[in-house]
Enzyme design. Structure first.
Site, mmCIF file in Angstrom:
data_model
loop_
_atom_site.group_PDB
_atom_site.id
_atom_site.type_symbol
_atom_site.label_atom_id
_atom_site.label_comp_id
_atom_site.label_asym_id
_atom_site.label_seq_id
_atom_site.Cartn_x
_atom_site.Cartn_y
_atom_site.Cartn_z
ATOM 1 N N HIS A 144 -9.129 -2.208 3.740
ATOM 2 C CA HIS A 144 -8.095 -2.097 3.847
ATOM 3 C C HIS A 144 -7.715 -3.878 5.049
ATOM 4 O O HIS A 144 -7.362 -4.647 4.494
ATOM 5 C CB HIS A 144 -6.819 -0.948 4.016
ATOM 6 C CG HIS A 144 -6.581 -0.155 3.545
ATOM 7 N ND1 HIS A 144 -6.945 1.034 3.109
ATOM 8 C CD2 HIS A 144 -6.759 -0.375 2.232
ATOM 9 C CE1 HIS A 144 -7.470 1.498 2.703
ATOM 10 N NE2 HIS A 144 -6.564 0.853 0.972
ATOM 11 N N THR A 199 0.794 -0.999 -0.467
ATOM 12 C CA THR A 199 0.157 0.012 -0.001
ATOM 13 C C THR A 199 1.222 1.153 0.533
ATOM 14 O O THR A 199 1.974 0.979 0.342
ATOM 15 C CB THR A 199 -1.193 -0.063 1.330
ATOM 16 O OG1 THR A 199 -1.575 1.402 1.584
ATOM 17 C CG2 THR A 199 -0.239 -0.356 2.186
ATOM 18 N N ARG A 200 -0.115 2.698 -0.670
ATOM 19 C CA ARG A 200 0.930 4.234 -0.326
ATOM 20 C C ARG A 200 -0.144 4.825 -0.156
ATOM 21 O O ARG A 200 0.525 5.893 0.194
ATOM 22 C CB ARG A 200 1.371 4.012 -2.543
ATOM 23 C CG ARG A 200 0.354 4.406 -3.412
ATOM 24 C CD ARG A 200 0.874 5.049 -4.105
ATOM 25 N NE ARG A 200 -0.276 5.220 -4.666
ATOM 26 C CZ ARG A 200 -0.579 5.310 -6.055
ATOM 27 N NH1 ARG A 200 -0.871 3.516 -5.840
ATOM 28 N NH2 ARG A 200 -1.972 6.087 -6.285
ATOM 29 N N ARG A 202 -8.433 -2.607 -5.970
ATOM 30 C CA ARG A 202 -8.647 -2.274 -7.098
ATOM 31 C C ARG A 202 -8.307 -1.553 -7.621
ATOM 32 O O ARG A 202 -6.823 -1.032 -6.588
ATOM 33 C CB ARG A 202 -9.877 -1.191 -6.918
ATOM 34 C CG ARG A 202 -10.857 -1.869 -5.630
ATOM 35 C CD ARG A 202 -12.180 -0.500 -4.746
ATOM 36 N NE ARG A 202 -12.860 -0.265 -6.162
ATOM 37 C CZ ARG A 202 -12.795 0.399 -5.929
ATOM 38 N NH1 ARG A 202 -12.058 1.669 -5.331
ATOM 39 N NH2 ARG A 202 -13.800 1.595 -7.052
ATOM 40 N N HIS A 242 -7.294 2.160 6.093
ATOM 41 C CA HIS A 242 -8.929 2.149 7.217
ATOM 42 C C HIS A 242 -9.371 0.718 6.723
ATOM 43 O O HIS A 242 -8.867 -0.033 6.285
ATOM 44 C CB HIS A 242 -9.494 3.219 6.115
ATOM 45 C CG HIS A 242 -9.306 4.278 6.132
ATOM 46 N ND1 HIS A 242 -8.991 5.208 6.981
ATOM 47 C CD2 HIS A 242 -9.075 5.181 4.216
ATOM 48 C CE1 HIS A 242 -8.799 6.502 6.595
ATOM 49 N NE2 HIS A 242 -8.460 6.495 5.269
#
Ligand SMILES: [Zn+2]
Length: 389
Positions: free
Chosen positions: A208, A200-201, A294, A205
Site C-alpha cells: 500500500h 482502505t479498510r 485490486r 503494508h
C-alpha cells in the site's frame, strides 16, 4: 477554494441546522414520528450532512433509487453508483405523510440527530431487493455481506431531505474526523491543487505504501482516508488500523505532503460499484485523483480482480471529474531490489517476496514480525499488540 476541484454536482451540500436553531429543532423532534437508524444509516446521514455525498441532500427518492440501481445515475443523469436509502417497516411508513417531518434517532443512544422531511414512501419487497442485489452487488446470494444487510432491512423505503441537529460524537480519534469543508480548507492552506485519495479498510503494508508513494510522485498531496464506519466482524478494527497509520506516517511519510483523516462511510462490499462511490465521495473531500487497487471494496470471490478499475471506463472522464489511478498488485522483488509490480518487474514469482493474508495473520498471532520487505516493523508491532488484546 476556487482552485480546488468542484464537488460532484457543482456545490458542496451542508445539511446542518444552524447552532441558534438546534434547541428548537430538538424540542420539535420530540413530538414527531420517530425512526431509529442503524449504524450504517447514521454513517450515510453523516455523509449527506457534511456534503461528502454531494449532491444528495437526503435519502433517495424512488426515481433516483430506480435510476441508480438500473443505470448508475441519479434521475438527473449525474453518475451515482450506490443507493442511499432509508428502510422502514410498514407500520413506520404508515405513520409518515408526504410533506410531514420525522425525527431520526441515533442507532446507539436513541437521541434525535436529524429531522427528515418526508417526500414519499414506497414498498420495497423481496423481489425489489433481489433486483437491487443483482444490479448493485452482482449477486443475489445472501452469503454476500452487503446483500445479507439489504435482505435484512424492512420492506419499505422513505425518501426526503434531512436537516441535522447534531451528529453522534465520535469517541475514537475525533481529531481525524474532517468534513469535506475542512479537508478542502486544509488543501487550500497547504497550496495543494492536485490531491490523491487512498481508501482502505485493511492494515497498511509495504504494498500500500508503495502505491501511495507512486501516486504522490505525480500530485501535490496525499489524503489517506481509511474507512471507519461499520465493517464485517472479521476486518481489523478501525482503531488498530489508525494506530498503524500513525506509526507509519511518523516514520516514513513527508508530513507536509500527507493528510490523515477518516471516511465515516460503512462498507457495503459492492466491489466495482462501491469503488465509483468511494471515488465520488473523495471528489467531494477535494481529491482530484483516486487510487483504485485490486478487488477494490470486494469480498470473497464475487468480483474479478480488476472489475472495479474497468467500471470507471463506462463513464466519460469529465462526468466523474476525479481521475482513477489504477494499480496492480505490488511486492518486493529481490532482483529489482525494490518494490515493484508486474507492470514494472520482469522477474518471476521466485524472486518476489509475497505472503498470503493467512500467513501474515499466523505470523502476527505468533508474535513474529514479517519480513521488512513485506511490512514495516513499526506497523507489525502495532498489529502484534492488537492481537494480544
Ligand atoms: Zn524484479
Amino acid at each position: 477554494m476556487q482552485d480546488l476541484i468542484a464537488p460532484h454536482g457543482g456545490s458542496l451540500v451542508d445539511r446542518f441546522i444552524p447552532l441558534g436553531e438546534q434547541a428548537e429543532a430538538r424540542q420539535r423532534a420530540a413530538s414527531l414520528p420517530a425512526l431509529r437508524l442503524n449504524r450504517r444509516q447514521v454513517s450515510d446521514l453523516e455523509l449527506i450532512a457534511t456534503g461528502a455525498a454531494s449532491p444528495l441532500t437526503g435519502f433517495m427518492s424512488r426515481d433516483d433509487y430506480n435510476s441508480v440501481v438500473s443505470n448508475m445515475r441519479l434521475a438527473n443523469g449525474l453518475p451515482w453508483s450506490i443507493p442511499v436509502t432509508l428502510a422502514v417497516t410498514a407500520d413506520e411508513a404508515g405513520a409518515l405523510r408526504p410533506g410531514g417531518d420525522a425525527a431520526l434517532l441515533d442507532a446507539d443512544t436513541g437521541v434525535a440527530v436529524a429531522i427528515l422531511t418526508v417526500s414519499e414512501t414506497w414498498a420495497n419487497g423481496r423481489a425489489d431487493k433481489e433486483h437491487e442485489a443483482r444490479e448493485v452487488y452482482r449477486t443475489a446470494e445472501e452469503a454476500h455481506p452487503g446483500v445479507a444487510a439489504l435482505y435484512a432491512q424492512p420492506d419499505h423505503l422513505v425518501a426526503g431531505e434531512v436537516r441535522v441537529i447534531a451528529l453522534p460524537t465520535h469517541e475514537d480519534f475525533p481529531q481525524y474526523y474532517l468534513t469535506p469543508t475542512q479537508t478542502r480548507a486544509a488543501f487550500a492552506e497547504k497550496g495543494w491543487r492536485s490531491v490523491v485519495g487512498f481508501q482502505t479498510r485493511n492494515p497498511v503494508h509495504r504494498a500500500h505504501e508503495y502505491i501511495q508513494k507512486c501516486a504522490l510522485e505525480i500530485v501535490d498531496g496525499l489524503l489517506l482516508h481509511p474507512l471507519v464506519g461499520e465493517t464485517k466482524g472479521d476486518d481489523i478494527p478501525a482503531g488498530v488500523r489508525m494506530r498503524c497509520y500513525q506509526v507509519l506516517l511518523a516514520n516514513y511519510y513527508p508530513l507536509d505532503r500527507t493528510l490523515l483523516s477518516v471516511n465515516p462511510a460503512s462498507m457495503r462490499y459492492a466491489g466495482p460499484r462501491e469503488a465509483i462511490f468511494h471515488a465520488l465521495i473523495r471528489k467531494n473531500y477535494g481529491c482530484t485523483h483516486f487510487i483504485v487497487g485490486r478487488d477494490h471494496a470486494g469480498v470473497g470471490s464475487y468480483y474479478g480482480t480488476y472489475d472495479a478499475q474497468k467500471l470507471f471506463d463506462e463513464f466519460k472522464p469529465e462526468e466523474l471529474g476525479i481521475v482513477p489511478l489504477k494499480f496492480e498488485h505490488s511486492f518486493w522483488c529481490t532482483k529489482c531490489e525494490g518494490m515493484a509490480s508486474s507492470k514494472t518487474c520482469p522477474h518471476g514469482p521466485e524472486d518476489r517476496i509475497s505472503l498470503s493474508g493467512t500467513k501474515v495473520r499466523e505470523m502476527l498471532r505468533a508474535g513474529q514480525i514479517p519480513p521488512t520487505e513485506f511490512s514495516r516493523p513499526e506497523v507489525a508491532k502495532v498489529l502484534i499488540e492488537a492481537m494480544r488484546d
